[in-house]
Design an enzyme around this catalytic site. Structure first.
Site, PDB file in Angstrom:
ATOM      1  N   GLY A 168       0.622  15.674  23.226  1.00  0.00           N
ATOM      2  CA  GLY A 168      -0.011  14.802  22.246  1.00  0.00           C
ATOM      3  C   GLY A 168      -1.163  14.072  22.898  1.00  0.00           C
ATOM      4  N   SER A 169      -0.898  12.841  23.360  1.00  0.00           N
ATOM      5  CA  SER A 169      -1.939  12.079  24.049  1.00  0.00           C
ATOM      6  C   SER A 169      -2.346  12.736  25.363  1.00  0.00           C
ATOM      7  CB  SER A 169      -1.447  10.650  24.322  1.00  0.00           C
ATOM      8  OG  SER A 169      -1.193   9.963  23.117  1.00  0.00           O
ATOM      9  N   LEU A 190      -5.466  20.972  18.676  1.00  0.00           N
ATOM     10  CA  LEU A 190      -5.242  20.568  20.063  1.00  0.00           C
ATOM     11  C   LEU A 190      -3.775  20.231  20.310  1.00  0.00           C
ATOM     12  CD1 LEU A 190      -6.325  19.725  22.889  1.00  0.00           C
ATOM     13  CD2 LEU A 190      -6.822  17.467  21.910  1.00  0.00           C
ATOM     14  N   GLU A 223      -5.670  11.232  16.124  1.00  0.00           N
ATOM     15  CA  GLU A 223      -6.962  11.225  16.832  1.00  0.00           C
ATOM     16  C   GLU A 223      -7.009  10.172  17.940  1.00  0.00           C
ATOM     17  OE1 GLU A 223     -10.563  11.906  14.676  1.00  0.00           O
ATOM     18  OE2 GLU A 223      -9.482  12.826  13.007  1.00  0.00           O
ATOM     19  N   GLY A 224      -5.893  10.067  18.645  1.00  0.00           N
ATOM     20  CA  GLY A 224      -5.770   9.112  19.743  1.00  0.00           C
ATOM     21  C   GLY A 224      -5.040   7.873  19.287  1.00  0.00           C
TER      22      GLY A 224
END
Length: 379
Positions: free
Chosen positions: A129-130, A123, A363-364
């Site tokens: 990113g975020s 992703l 992952e966040g």
């Protein structure tokens, strides 16, 4: 309420603990220095059924519940967070297919994992990113040929250089945005698909992290997972499912740091007595122990809620955020207790501290987790 693992879960936990103590812990420092893992570890993990833990029984997997998976990842995290990350990446990449794929896609993907293959979830990009809506990798649909052509670059992809199959997120809209985000299955040998630079990371160095380059990668329509524009929802639901597992690895990392600090405090003598007898050290150890236990309970609660089919977005964010913060705090305090020895590569404490930092980022980020939690609490 039952806080005990059942007999089957304890059996899995013990099996993985023995694997970690025999195969991972003795070479964790070497893997860190080499900035690479070893294929034989994945071969053993395959034989033990650790690469396909979330594959349902109907598709040839063990179909383990989330609490059992968390117990497995905690044990792996004790040995080496980098190795644990590589193995857990299979679950992260598989979740979107199980969530939104059709039967043929699920069977094809699960067969790869059941046969010892590795998967990657792609992703993140240099500019995304975020903010997943900023994904710039394009997927152009040719309705006549029934194909999609993908072009773009992904970055910081776990298992990027060693995976056999990839779940790639691309945008089907020219103007971008989350409404065009779409998920695609891309086999490694697809023409135009290349692995770029390998990252030289601060921590989790045994985990392979690479850039991916897609240049006119043509895949058939049947490789699209879900509908066009459904990718954002798929990605967010996937991350909800995966975050407690990140928390589990972080708990294992923190537990190992706590155990090492306690053992050192009992052996290290100053002023004629072990430093474990000093109230200041005892206070630090008590705080570390409370944080580890609280993090573990948050992880198990989120996993239990997932298994019950309950909404668990807030609880998943809490588990990941608190466990990651705990890993960072506990590994830092472990080094403080061990003093100069903790700061030295002679002990694994400094590696754990470096490994712990990524738990607050991938992952966040934990800042994003706090936004998720606040949103759920307020609204």
């Amino acid at each position: 309420m039952d806080f005990a693992l059942n007999e089957d879960q304890l059996e899995f936990q013990q099996m993985v603990r023995e694997f970690v103590e025999k195969e991972i812990t003795p070479i964790a420092g070497q893997l860190d220095e080499e900035n690479a893992t070893r294929p034989e570890l994945f071969k053993i993990a395959e034989q033990m059924g650790l690469l396909n833990v979330i594959v349902p029984e109907e598709y040839g997997g063990p179909g383990l519940d989330s609490v059992t998976v968390a117990a497995i990842y905690e044990e792996l995290g004790k040995g080496c967070a980098g190795v644990a990350t590589s193995m857990a990446a299979n679950s992260l990449a598989t979740a979107p297919v199980l969530l939104a794929g059709n039967d043929a896609q699920k069977k094809m993907w699960c067969d790869v994992l059941n046969n010892g293959g590795l998967a990657a979830f792609a992703l993140t990009e240099p500019g995304a990113g975020s903010d997943a809506g900023s994904v710039s990798t394009r997927a152009v649909h040719d309705k006549e040929k029934k194909t999609y052509t993908l072009n773009g670059t992904k970055t910081f992809i776990t298992n990027g250089g060693i995976a056999d199959i990839y779940l790639i997120f691309a945008n089907t809209r020219k103007d971008g945005g989350i409404r065009g985000l779409t998920a695609f299955i891309v086999p490694r040998d697809t023409p135009g698909f290349k692995v770029g630079k390998k990252e030289n990371k601060m921590g989790i160095r045994p985990s392979n992290t690479c850039e991916l380059i897609l240049e006119d990668v043509v895949i058939p329509e049947e490789n699209r997972v879900g509908r066009e524009g459904q990718g954002f929802r798929i990605a967010m639901n996937t991350l909800d499912s995966a975050r407690p597992f990140v928390g589990a690895v972080a708990v294992g990392l923190a537990q190992a740091a706590l155990d090492e600090a306690v053992a050192y405090a009992k052996e290290r003598h100053q002023f004629g007595q072990p430093i474990a007898s000093f109230e200041m050290i005892q206070s630090m150890i008590a705080d570390m122990a409370m944080k580890v236990d609280a993090a573990r309970l948050l992880v198990y609660r989120a996993c239990w809620m997932r298994d019950q089919g309950m909404t668990f977005t807030k609880e998943a964010a809490m588990a990941k955020c608190y466990a990651a913060d705990t890993a960072m705090a506990v590994t830092t305090d472990a080094i403080q207790i061990m003093g100069g020895y903790g700061y030295s590569k002679e002990y694994p404490a400094e590696k754990r501290m470096r490994d712990a930092k990524i738990m607050q980022i991938y992952e966040g980020t934990n800042q994003i987790q706090r936004l998720v939690i606040a949103n759920k609490v307020i609204y």
